[in-house]
Design a protein around this motif. Structure first.
Motif, PDB file in Angstrom:
ATOM      1  N   UNK A 148       0.832  -1.196   0.000  1.00 36.89           N
ATOM      2  CA  UNK A 148       0.000   0.000   0.000  1.00 36.89           C
ATOM      3  C   UNK A 148       0.871   1.252   0.000  1.00 36.89           C
ATOM      4  N   UNK A 180       1.322   4.259  -2.866  1.00 40.57           N
ATOM      5  CA  UNK A 180       1.235   5.686  -2.559  1.00 40.57           C
ATOM      6  C   UNK A 180       2.454   6.418  -3.071  1.00 40.57           C
ATOM      7  N   UNK A 210       2.284   6.779  -6.784  1.00 37.65           N
ATOM      8  CA  UNK A 210       1.381   7.866  -7.127  1.00 37.65           C
ATOM      9  C   UNK A 210       2.117   9.201  -7.027  1.00 37.65           C
ATOM     10  N   UNK A 211       2.808   9.330  -5.911  1.00 33.99           N
ATOM     11  CA  UNK A 211       3.515  10.576  -5.642  1.00 33.99           C
ATOM     12  C   UNK A 211       4.557  10.833  -6.733  1.00 33.99           C
ATOM     13  N   UNK A 212       5.302   9.794  -7.053  1.00 40.11           N
ATOM     14  CA  UNK A 212       6.348   9.905  -8.066  1.00 40.11           C
ATOM     15  C   UNK A 212       5.732  10.410  -9.374  1.00 40.11           C
TER      16      UNK A 212
END
Lengths: 644, 577
Positions: free
Chosen positions: B191, B195, B198-200
């Motif tokens: 998980x 996240x 996603x941030x990258x």
């Protein structure tokens, strides 16, 4: 949901978002030019001109951000119903078991039923308890399922919001820098979705239900319970304003402490070499104590709320007890029902107490949702007029025809009546002070924004008549600050054309001189580029970006040269890579180095958004114009601006 | 139960605030018990047909119990906060002191974001463990025990039933913890990775957009998120059993005791008051248990963050302070700095960064070290400031080995102007004064003047009192550098290090800085590290490094005449006419 750049918002919240967007347009777009003028297509370094102080003053994305979180829930109506149902069962069985137990006591005391007749209710009681536990498990499970689905939705909405806005500014920060904050904000909303919003519904229903059952026994205790329930539910409201203010101060102080710690960590070298460690420890101690004073004030109020809640429950209990007793005395209530009535009244408070507790975390959720909606409610900077790509291939002939462009109305135009062309295969260097409009030209050629006047054309086609995706197929960019994803070198190069074969990627890497250092990396081309590509030098990153552009093989190229930080060795390799990528492509070169500028076929000197001069190096160097002045200020081969 | 000895040790001596917490908590529990006793009495009277008038005294007692509890709850909340604060303040100070001792070298080995997280969020996460979980755990032991002891005098069978369920509530979910811990960690790890992916991707959004890759990445992330959600839900199905078990225990204990009690009352084997006491007090037994279950997750966060905190506290120091330090000679304007056969390898690397490096810098000499990135230039600076110790060879100042000098003394003798100067939150004056806090305003202005920054500062609306740093005015690279130079000037140390001092600056700004730097270097022993060669040609000697070893040494014209690597590099950089 729509997969492209169009907003995935539903029609109903579009209206709300338009309102919010216009509220905020003024402030965040104001930030967007100062921005765009000195930075091309890059995701990193914050230019010095960006004023981070703007951030706390961000516009209210919505006046009631928490309420805006609620409608999202209804994207999963079945789960909402199940969550409420399971909550009702869980609390309902809980209340029922308590009431049943009390009823048993009443029956046993008054001897209304013989002992044998009580066995079945005891078994029923145990069954109720087991059912409550099962329902509780189910409730948690469904609530989390709902919450995780909503979190996934929110992340995608944030993705879309940032996509619409990039590379502009939001909340006074570059979209890339904002990503970290809003991703953490999404995590914060988990608490709201899994443990708050529907629990309120359940608590209200259980309280009403329990009161309803009481009413069947007798209206009086039901009325008393209702009064206390309403008082209880309003406890968080009593001190809401104070709670808000305290919560805000607390977060601010926590932010200050965070900044102080950042100071200590980032500035550790300075603290150590200047022997200032002890001073800093004192400061940190003071900050910690300041935060504690805020937390104490916050805690006192929270304690007061808890005490008030407790007192109301006790008050409710006593009132119902006395009421029920007098009803029994008057013969209006059977004696055997007395314990059941009292216990039922007390259990009605349970779920309500539970949710008043969760109200304390709403402040944090409010701040998080505010930022989330500021992003998700972004309107697209550019909207496609046509989804159809042109019939035939376009010639890579770039024209800026009388282009005027202003990022926001309150700022001076970034380009005014700017006209030049780049013929197929030609390299044109744009030079000028920062803010002269070089990066704006690149942005417009990528169609990140649309022009306000005039037109940008490729092969005679106005970019506004081409779908954005088509424009970006035609144009590749090598930015000044390269963003590398935390994937392998191979995948980073392949980004531009996912269907490229390994051999094609390697060939591009060879041309970009990536192979020279890739072999030395721990896992060769499979080496991860690390968090934000930290392990590679600036020159190596640029070479990967060049390979990325090479593998796409698009006819038009934008090359934004890095200003500094290259050592001589790397520079040789980089220049070779640049020569390779320019070969045969129509190139817009945003150049800072004299050596690079001289390598261009033509030079266009920009000044305050207009073309000041145009010609070859030799032609321009011979005149006494802007170009000469720029040259006169160069140091060590860098023709640019002083940043002072 | 989660009482970690190491976690307790971390907090230092908090027995007194903790004891106060527990006492207040017990007093709250006592008031609940009193309430239960009183209500039981009242109900007993009512059920035996006595009117409510007979219970007036008891009702007054009930009101008193509630009022006392109100005050106790307020006090308990404050006490909980105080315990938490005592712990957090102490732990944060210890952590930072440790960080100072580890020095800047440590940060080159770790990500500074991680360190920051430990110091802010990690320490805040301890709060719930100390202020909520620990006191509640103690109350859970003492409160229900005393209730059970009292009930045992009246009805041992009910006590037995209740005790069984207390054990279920306390132990049941924790047994499952072990069961789900391993799969749980895997799931949460995945998980977390999603996240960060996603941030990258979101941080690189502009790149994705430019390369038409946003739609593709979006679809990939969406699919992955969906897959992961499925896996997570499967896992949650098991791990959420603990809330079911807790609910079961909390409800079943009192229910069973009351149900069986009712049967026994009907059969005449217990009396009415006992049954009512069981009914009301059993709930009080389970109240702190419910609280404990509520605080368990918050407390668990504290335990996980304590692991990170301990890891940092247990880091071995990178350099050891000498036990009998030799003071560096005072009063000499410019000492001699010698590197003799220095070899150094970073802890996590295979190859040495600097190999058998020998360089003698004479009194007042200016030596420039140049070379491609990764050649070991910056390592030399870190070694001279003793962020790390060497594996072989020695570095000495005026013949005194650095390892024999106290770190404070060493660092007092060296001033550094680095590439990325850090400005602290505060005013410009504060930042310049960092060099010497007791400097007078006049001295500070003089330093700023020499650093070519005085005119700029004077033109600001608040002058030297202008706020800078994270939350203040943003300065350009050139301006920051000149503030750093003013700082170094004010410090007035005999050894000066210029570590890529002009490489983040361009064009016109550079000449202002260069001029200021020349002023600082005068009369000092100076080590310059640079890769832009145009900035070092006036140095007394130039050292060309590559792969950790010296390739060429000499003056600019000497090296140019040699037509070796240096000359080639200069030619590559200076293509200008």
């Amino acid at each position: 949901m729509n997969d492209r750049t169009v907003s995935p918002q539903t029609a109903s919240d579009q209206a709300a978002s338009d309102q919010a967007a216009s509220d905020q347009a003024a402030s965040d777009q104001a930030a967007s030019d100062q921005t765009a003028s000195d930075q091309t297509v890059s995701d990193q370094t914050v230019p010095a001109a960006v004023d981070v102080r703007r951030e706390p003053a961000d516009p209210g994305a919505s006046r009631r951000p928490i309420l805006s979180l609620v409608p999202l829930v209804f994207r999963h109506p079945a789960l909402v119903v199940l969550t409420i149902l399971s909550g009702l069962l869980s609390h309902g069985f809980g209340v029922a078991s308590a009431a049943l137990g009390a009823w048993l006591v009443g029956e046993a005391v008054t001897g209304a039923s013989p002992a044998d007749a009580l066995t079945t209710p005891v078994v029923l009681l145990l069954a109720t308890v087991v059912a409550a536990a099962l329902a509780r498990w189910w409730q948690m499970w469904v609530a989390h399922d709902l919450a995780y689905r909503l979190l996934a939705d929110l992340r995608i909405r944030l993705f879309d919001g940032l996509e619409r806005r990039a590379p502009g500014y939001l909340l006074g920060r570059r979209t890339g820098d904002l990503a970290g904050t809003v991703m953490a904000d999404v995590e914060t909303t988990e608490w709201f979705y899994a443990h708050t919003v529907l629990d309120y519904v359940v608590a209200a229903l259980v309280a009403v239900g329990a009161t309803g059952v009481l009413f069947v026994f007798h209206p009086m205790p039901a009325l008393a319970v209702a009064v206390f329930l309403i008082l209880l539910a309003t406890v968080p409201v009593w001190l809401a304003r104070q709670a808000d203010a305290q919560g805000r101060r607390l977060r601010e102080e926590l932010g200050v402490l965070g900044a102080e710690v950042v100071d200590g960590v980032q500035g550790l070298r300075e603290l150590v070499t200047f022997g200032r460690g002890t001073d800093y420890l004192h400061r940190l101690g003071e900050r910690t104590r300041a935060l504690q004073r805020r937390q104490l004030a916050y805690g006192r109020r929270a304690g007061l709320e808890q005490a008030a809640t407790d007192a109301l429950v006790a008050g409710g209990l006593t009132t119902v007890l006395v009421l029920a007793a007098s009803l029994v005395a008057q013969g209006d209530l059977p004696m055997a029902m007395l314990p059941a009535v009292v216990v039922l009244a007390v259990s009605a408070f349970g779920p309500v107490i539970e949710v008043t507790g969760t109200a304390r975390s709403l402040g944090q959720i409010r701040a998080a949702s505010q930022r989330i909606f500021a992003v998700t409610r972004q309107r697209a900077q550019v909207v496609d007029r046509s989804a159809e790509p042109p019939d035939g291939p376009l010639s890579p002939h770039v024209e800026f025809d009388g282009v005027s462009f202003t990022y926001t109305e309150d700022r001076p135009p970034a380009l005014s009546d700017c006209t030049f062309e780049i013929r197929p295969g030609e390299t044109v260097a744009l030079v000028g002070h920062s803010g002269a409009g070089k990066s704006t030209c690149a942005h417009l050629l990528m169609r990140f924004w649309d022009v306000n006047g005039g037109a940008v054309r490729i092969g005679g086609a106005d970019l506004r008549d081409l779908p954005q995706s088509h424009v970006r197929d035609l144009v590749s960019v090598v930015p000044q600050d390269v963003y590398l994803f935390n994937r392998s070198v191979m995948e980073n190069i392949r980004l531009g054309r996912p269907e490229a074969t390994d051999e094609e990627v390697r060939e591009a890497a060879r041309q970009a001189r990536v192979d020279e250092f890739a072999a030395g990396l721990p896992n060769g081309y499979d080496t991860l580029c690390g968090e934000r590509g930290a392990q590679l030098s600036g020159g190596q990153r640029q070479r990967i970006a060049i390979a990325r552009a090479l593998v796409r093989d698009s006819p038009v190229l934008i090359l934004d040269e890095a200003v500094s930080n290259l050592d001589a060795e790397n520079e040789e390799a980089l220049q070779a890579a640049i020569r390779n990528v320019r070969h045969g492509r129509t190139t817009l070169l945003i150049a800072h180095r004299l050596s690079t500028i001289r390598s261009a076929d033509r030079i266009i000197v920009l000044r305050q958004g207009r073309v000041a001069e145009e010609g070859t190096h030799d032609e321009l160097a011979g005149t006494s114009g802007e170009y000469r002045r720029l040259l006169a200020h160069q140091t060590g081969g860098i023709v640019d601006v002083g940043d002072d | 139960m989660m009482v970690h000895r190491r976690l307790l040790a971390l907090a230092g001596d908090i027995r007194r605030p903790l004891a106060l917490n527990i006492l207040l908590g017990l007093a709250v529990t006592a008031s609940y018990i009193a309430q239960g006793l009183l209500v039981a009495q009242i109900l007993a009277r009512l059920l035996t047909g006595q009117g409510i008038e007979s219970s007036v005294g008891l009702l007054v007692g009930l009101a008193a119990a509630v009022a006392v509890r109100l005050v106790l709850l307020l006090l308990a909340e404050t006490a909980a906060q105080r315990t938490a604060h005592a712990v957090k303040e102490r732990v944060r100070a210890r952590l930072f002191a440790k960080l100072l001792a580890l020095g800047p070298g440590y940060l080159t080995l770790r990500r500074s974001g991680d360190v920051r997280t430990v110091l802010v969020d990690g320490v805040e996460a301890l709060e719930a463990y100390y202020s909520r979980y620990l006191p509640t755990a103690a109350i859970c032991l003492l409160g229900p025990l005393s209730i059970l002891a009292y009930l045992a005098t009246r009805d041992p069978l009910s006590v037995l039933l209740i005790a069984v369920f207390i054990v279920v509530v306390l132990i049941g979910p924790r047994l499952l913890d072990r069961l789900v811990a391993s799969t749980g960690e895997k799931h949460w790890g995945a998980y977390g990775r999603l996240s960060s992916d996603y941030l990258d991707v979101m941080q690189g959004m502009t790149t994705l957009k430019a390369f038409n890759a946003a739609g593709r990445e979006r679809a990939t992330l969406k699919t992955r998120a969906e897959d992961l959600r499925h896996a997570t839900m499967k896992h949650l199905g098991v791990s959420l059993v603990d809330s079911g078990v807790t609910t079961l225990g909390l409800l079943a204990g009192p229910a069973l005791a009351v149900g069986v009690g009712a049967l026994r009352l009907a059969a005449g084997s217990v009396d009415l008051l006992t049954l009512l006491l069981v009914m009301l007090l059993a709930r009080e037994c389970f109240r702190p248990l419910g609280d404990l279950s509520k605080f368990w997750h918050a407390g668990y966060q504290g335990i996980s963050s304590s692991k990170e905190i301990e890891k940092l506290l247990e880091e071995a120091p990178l350099v050891a302070e000498s036990t009998a330090p030799v003071p560096l000679p005072r009063g000499r304007s410019a000492p001699r700095v010698t590197f003799d056969g220095v070899t150094f390898r970073y802890p996590d690397r295979k190859d040495p960064a600097v190999r058998d490096f020998t360089l003698h810098i004479a009194e007042g000499e200016t030596v420039a070290v140049v070379g491609p990135s990764g050649a070991g230039k910056t390592t030399l600076v870190a070694l001279l400031l003793r962020y790390f110790d060497l594996q072989q060879g020695a570095i000495a100042i005026d013949g005194v080995d650095l390892r024999d000098v106290s770190l404070d003394d060493l660092r007092a003798n060296v001033a550094v102007v680095a590439q990325d100067t850090y400005l602290f939150t505060g005013t410009i004056a504060d930042n310049i004064r960092l060099g010497r806090p007791d400097a007078t305003h006049k001295e500070m202005v003089a330093a700023a003047r020499s650093a070519n920054i005085h005119d700029f500062i004077s033109a600001l609306p608040d002058g030297y009192d202008t706020a800078v740093g994270e939350r203040g005015l943003n300065l350009s690279g050139g301006q920051r550098q000149r503030i750093a130079i003013a700082r170094a000037l004010l410090k007035d140390a005999p050894i000066l290090i210029l570590d890529e001092a002009t490489s983040s600056v361009d064009g016109a700004a550079e000449s202002l800085i260069q001029e200021a730097l020349e002023r600082v270097a005068a009369g000092r022993t100076t080590l310059i590290v640079a890769h832009r060669l145009s900035t070092v040609r006036d140095a007394d000697r130039i050292v060309l490094m590559r792969d950790g070893v010296i390739r060429e040494v000499g003056g600019h014209s000497e090296l140019m005449n040699r037509e070796g690597d240096y000359a080639r590099l200069v030619a590559a950089q200076e293509v200008t006419a």
